[in-house]
Design a protein around this motif. Structure first.
Motif, PDB file in Angstrom:
ATOM      1  N   VAL A  39       0.860  -1.190   0.000  1.00 27.99           N
ATOM      2  CA  VAL A  39       0.000   0.000   0.000  1.00 27.99           C
ATOM      3  C   VAL A  39       0.894   1.237   0.000  1.00 27.99           C
ATOM      4  O   VAL A  39       1.806   1.349   0.824  1.00 27.99           O
ATOM      5  N   GLY A  40       0.644   2.151  -0.936  1.00 24.35           N
ATOM      6  CA  GLY A  40       1.518   3.307  -1.063  1.00 24.35           C
ATOM      7  C   GLY A  40       0.784   4.625  -0.972  1.00 24.35           C
ATOM      8  O   GLY A  40      -0.429   4.714  -1.188  1.00 24.35           O
ATOM      9  N   ALA A  41       1.535   5.677  -0.631  1.00 26.41           N
ATOM     10  CA  ALA A  41       1.016   7.043  -0.629  1.00 26.41           C
ATOM     11  C   ALA A  41       1.128   7.606  -2.036  1.00 26.41           C
ATOM     12  O   ALA A  41       2.175   7.509  -2.674  1.00 26.41           O
ATOM     13  N   LEU A  42       0.041   8.189  -2.531  1.00 27.88           N
ATOM     14  CA  LEU A  42      -0.016   8.689  -3.896  1.00 27.88           C
ATOM     15  C   LEU A  42       0.195  10.196  -3.908  1.00 27.88           C
ATOM     16  O   LEU A  42      -0.411  10.926  -3.118  1.00 27.88           O
ATOM     17  N   ASP A  50       3.500  21.086  -9.895  1.00 24.23           N
ATOM     18  CA  ASP A  50       3.162  21.324  -8.489  1.00 24.23           C
ATOM     19  C   ASP A  50       2.328  20.168  -7.943  1.00 24.23           C
ATOM     20  O   ASP A  50       1.522  19.566  -8.660  1.00 24.23           O
ATOM     21  N   LEU A  51       2.524  19.874  -6.668  1.00 21.34           N
ATOM     22  CA  LEU A  51       1.730  18.849  -6.002  1.00 21.34           C
ATOM     23  C   LEU A  51       0.289  19.345  -5.901  1.00 21.34           C
ATOM     24  O   LEU A  51       0.016  20.371  -5.286  1.00 21.34           O
ATOM     25  N   SER A  52      -0.659  18.630  -6.512  1.00 18.13           N
ATOM     26  CA  SER A  52      -2.046  19.086  -6.564  1.00 18.13           C
ATOM     27  C   SER A  52      -2.992  18.243  -5.722  1.00 18.13           C
ATOM     28  O   SER A  52      -4.081  18.701  -5.366  1.00 18.13           O
ATOM     29  N   ALA A  53      -2.616  17.024  -5.409  1.00 18.38           N
ATOM     30  CA  ALA A  53      -3.495  16.162  -4.617  1.00 18.38           C
ATOM     31  C   ALA A  53      -2.693  15.006  -4.040  1.00 18.38           C
ATOM     32  O   ALA A  53      -1.601  14.684  -4.524  1.00 18.38           O
ATOM     33  N   GLU A  54      -3.235  14.402  -2.996  1.00 19.03           N
ATOM     34  CA  GLU A  54      -2.649  13.216  -2.398  1.00 19.03           C
ATOM     35  C   GLU A  54      -3.739  12.184  -2.189  1.00 19.03           C
ATOM     36  O   GLU A  54      -4.919  12.521  -2.029  1.00 19.03           O
ATOM     37  N   VAL A  85       2.137  11.096 -11.795  1.00 15.84           N
ATOM     38  CA  VAL A  85       1.702  10.496 -10.535  1.00 15.84           C
ATOM     39  C   VAL A  85       2.841   9.660  -9.977  1.00 15.84           C
ATOM     40  O   VAL A  85       3.448   8.859 -10.685  1.00 15.84           O
ATOM     41  N   GLN A  86       3.128   9.861  -8.699  1.00 13.52           N
ATOM     42  CA  GLN A  86       4.131   9.063  -8.002  1.00 13.52           C
ATOM     43  C   GLN A  86       3.471   8.292  -6.865  1.00 13.52           C
ATOM     44  O   GLN A  86       2.501   8.758  -6.270  1.00 13.52           O
ATOM     45  N   VAL A  97       4.424   6.140 -11.758  1.00 11.51           N
ATOM     46  CA  VAL A  97       3.564   5.112 -12.332  1.00 11.51           C
ATOM     47  C   VAL A  97       3.498   5.251 -13.846  1.00 11.51           C
ATOM     48  O   VAL A  97       3.807   6.306 -14.412  1.00 11.51           O
ATOM     49  N   GLY A  98       3.074   4.175 -14.491  1.00 10.14           N
ATOM     50  CA  GLY A  98       2.985   4.148 -15.945  1.00 10.14           C
ATOM     51  C   GLY A  98       1.635   4.606 -16.459  1.00 10.14           C
ATOM     52  O   GLY A  98       0.857   5.246 -15.739  1.00 10.14           O
TER      53      GLY A  98
END
Length: 300
Positions: A39-42, A50-54, A85-86, A97-98
């Motif tokens: 399980v990962g943090a998105l 810029d970071l827009s969401a988590e 997306v990371q 991610v792909g």
């Protein structure tokens, strides 16, 4: 055969005829130790970087056509408007991610391909069986940006919504950032994907049943920025045959999404067409581009 032996026969038959798919229950500590690494943090980035969401995502193998290949699963609303997306798994470096290989607009699901993922991160076991009312559940997610947060509760009910069909209602607390979290039973199987809840009633939360994830078909893949609408180029559909999808109505059930922000309403997105017909996702995204409205979430 003695009377005692006769009495034992039904008991032995009951034991040997138990469902072979049912795994033994684990305590919460063992459960987290087993499934937590998958399980990962998105982290979602817009076109400006810029970071827009988590949110949260997890590794699974949902496609019968490729049962051993690992993919990344999360909620669709978390990554709308994403240019990149990371995902960050425990004790791992950020992993990009792909392409998108499958998604469902109504059920709020999206599946990404994963290439080069470390072998130690295994696919979680998926169960299409709905949990029983009162059955214990656990969620691992990125609640409030706090990665690998664990919460537990019970299945409160299974409910039918006119726009989404069956949903799992649960008392497991979820928060902003929990969207896309896997919902586990005590045997470590994923029975749902946490997607929404009521902000003023933390014990009333909802998950999409895993059966709806298993119903998706794997496509050839499409770049995230094109699929999400972050690119100005004409969007395409990452499936071989464009699927006609009814647009959700203005009222959402449940109404509040468990993410960092609330999506633009369909009225705002399609303000030039107050009576939208059934359209393909490509047509929908084209319409959004033409109205010059950003396909992204907006702050509350």
């Amino acid at each position: 055969m003695s009377i005692i032996q006769l009495l034992l026969v039904p008991l032995l038959l009951a034991v040997t005829s138990q469902d072979p798919q049912k795994s033994p229950a684990m305590d919460l500590e063992d459960l987290v130790r087993k499934v937590g690494p998958s399980v990962g943090a998105l982290r979602v980035f817009d076109r400006d970087g810029d970071l827009s969401a988590e949110g949260t995502a997890f590794v699974a193998s949902p496609f019968a056509s490729d049962p051993k290949k690992r993919f990344l699963v999360t909620n669709r609303h978390v990554v709308l408007g994403a240019s990149a997306v990371q995902v960050i798994f425990p004790s791992q470096e950020p992993f990009t991610v792909g392409p998108v290989v499958a998604y469902d607009v109504v059920q709020d699901l999206v599946v990404f391909s994963l290439e080069g993922l470390p072998e130690g991160i295994v696919a979680l076991e998926l169960s299409p069986v709905l949990p029983n009312v009162g059955q214990r559940l656990a969620v691992i997610g990125n609640a409030k940006g706090l990665a690998n947060s664990v919460s537990d509760g019970v299945t409160s009910s299974t409910r039918e919504f006119k726009d989404r069909g069956t949903m799992i209602q649960m008392s497991v607390p979820i928060y902003h950032g929990s969207s896309g979290s896997p919902v586990f039973t005590s045997n470590g199987k994923v029975v749902g994907i946490a997607t929404s809840g009521l902000d003023d009633a933390q014990s009333i939360n909802f998950a999409v049943p895993t059966s709806k994830l298993l119903a998706l078909h794997c496509g050839a893949g499409i770049a995230i920025e094109i699929w999400s609408g972050a690119s100005r180029s004409a969007p395409a559909v990452p499936i071989d045959q464009p699927k006609k999808t009814p647009l959700p109505q203005e009222e959402f059930s449940p109404p509040i999404l468990a993410s960092d922000s609330t999506p633009l309403s369909w009225a705002e997105v399609l303000e030039q067409d107050p009576d939208p017909k059934v359209v393909t996702d490509a047509e929908l995204l084209k319409r959004i581009t033409e109205t010059n409205l950003p396909w992204r979430v907006k702050d509350k």
